[in-house]
Every structure is written in structure tokens, then in C-alpha cells.
Design an enzyme around this catalytic site. Sequence first.
Site, mmCIF file in Angstrom:
data_model
loop_
_atom_site.group_PDB
_atom_site.id
_atom_site.type_symbol
_atom_site.label_atom_id
_atom_site.label_comp_id
_atom_site.label_asym_id
_atom_site.label_seq_id
_atom_site.Cartn_x
_atom_site.Cartn_y
_atom_site.Cartn_z
ATOM 1 N N ASN A 13 0.863 -1.279 0.071
ATOM 2 C CA ASN A 13 0.032 0.031 -0.082
ATOM 3 C C ASN A 13 0.572 1.192 0.074
ATOM 4 O O ASN A 13 1.903 1.202 0.832
ATOM 5 C CB ASN A 13 -0.873 0.100 1.164
ATOM 6 C CG ASN A 13 -1.890 -1.090 1.373
ATOM 7 O OD1 ASN A 13 -2.362 -1.635 0.184
ATOM 8 N ND2 ASN A 13 -2.335 -1.755 2.329
ATOM 9 N N GLY B 99 -3.994 3.368 0.977
ATOM 10 C CA GLY B 99 -4.222 2.601 2.186
ATOM 11 C C GLY B 99 -3.163 2.410 2.919
ATOM 12 O O GLY B 99 -3.304 1.538 4.201
ATOM 13 N N HIS C 61 6.662 -1.271 3.511
ATOM 14 C CA HIS C 61 6.458 -2.567 4.073
ATOM 15 C C HIS C 61 5.869 -3.593 3.013
ATOM 16 O O HIS C 61 4.920 -2.920 2.238
ATOM 17 C CB HIS C 61 5.866 -2.814 5.306
ATOM 18 C CG HIS C 61 4.443 -2.156 5.635
ATOM 19 N ND1 HIS C 61 4.409 -0.671 5.716
ATOM 20 C CD2 HIS C 61 3.235 -2.331 5.340
ATOM 21 C CE1 HIS C 61 3.213 -0.381 5.700
ATOM 22 N NE2 HIS C 61 2.377 -1.254 5.356
ATOM 23 N N LEU C 62 5.711 -4.758 2.855
ATOM 24 C CA LEU C 62 4.982 -5.768 2.048
ATOM 25 C C LEU C 62 4.122 -6.602 3.029
ATOM 26 O O LEU C 62 4.389 -6.959 4.169
ATOM 27 C CB LEU C 62 5.805 -6.754 1.452
ATOM 28 C CG LEU C 62 6.883 -6.350 0.278
ATOM 29 C CD1 LEU C 62 7.569 -7.422 -0.310
ATOM 30 C CD2 LEU C 62 6.198 -5.357 -0.671
ATOM 31 N N HIS C 63 2.917 -6.747 2.704
ATOM 32 C CA HIS C 63 1.950 -7.617 3.314
ATOM 33 C C HIS C 63 2.018 -8.855 2.764
ATOM 34 O O HIS C 63 2.227 -9.021 1.200
ATOM 35 C CB HIS C 63 0.694 -7.354 3.272
ATOM 36 C CG HIS C 63 0.196 -5.711 3.878
ATOM 37 N ND1 HIS C 63 -0.335 -5.578 5.177
ATOM 38 C CD2 HIS C 63 0.648 -4.650 3.731
ATOM 39 C CE1 HIS C 63 -0.654 -4.511 5.656
ATOM 40 N NE2 HIS C 63 -0.082 -3.780 4.545
#
Length: 112
Positions: A85, A91, A98-100
Site C-alpha cells: 500500500n 491504504g 512494508h510488504l504484506h
Amino acid sequence: MSGCVFCKIAAGEIPAQIVKQGNGMIAFADMNPQAPTHLLIIPTIHIGSLNDAKDPQLLGGLLGFARELAKEQKLDTRGYRVVLNTNPDGGQTVFHLHLHLLGGRPMNWPPG
Ligand code: 5GP
Ligand code: ZN
């Protein structure tokens, strides 16, 4: 960066459930999981967002780390989703890149 929650996690100043680390990256459990597996992957150095990430090697490293982690978490065969995001319309709520990594259930499309 002082005041950045993910810098504090990287420095061990606030606790997190760390699942993998190395090569300047850390993966830890999201505190508000949106799937049975929901991990965050961050560079240990502070980078505010994808817009600020000038090093393609670092970006590639994050993706490779996510792929390895997905395999270690046994998500690779059934599948998983990697999300990045960026800024308010994207969002993003924590302004440390960061990566989710989400998995363990079928994902919907289009996203909300
Ligand atoms: P974003 O909305 O910026 O893409 O994602 C930020 C994520 O960080 C959210 O999913 C949120 O639950 C998670 N998060 C925010 N603060 C903390 C924290 O202090 N610890 C952990 N483990 N996750 C956090
Ligand atoms: Zn930070």
C-alpha cells in the site's frame, strides 16, 4: 527514524512476533491479521514509502524475501498475496515501507 513504529520493531524497542530476518530485512506478524497468515516484511532502514525507495536491488530483495517466506510458511502451492500500500489512497497507514504477505484463505478481487 524516531517515532516510527516499524523502526522501533526493527530495533527491538517494541515487541513483535518476528518470523524471519536477514540481509537488512525483517518479517513479523501483523497485529491485526486479515488472513490466517498475515506477515509484514520491512527493510530495517527507514524508507517512508515505495515513492521513496530509490534502490531497485532493495525492492527486488524484499520481493525475493517474501517469496522465500511464503515457501517457508507453506503457502507457495495454494497461493498467497503480496500487497504494498502506498500513501493514503493506497491504504498506507504506517509510513515505513512494508510488504504484506497474506495467505491461508482464498483472496478476493477486486480489493476494497
Ligand atoms: P498499511 O495499512 O500501512 O499498509 O499496513 C500497516 C499494517 O501494520 C497494518 O496491517 C497494521 O495492522 C500493522 N501494524 C501497525 N502497527 C503495528 C505494530 O505496532 N505491530 C505490528 N505487529 N503490526 C502493526
Ligand atoms: Zn521507520
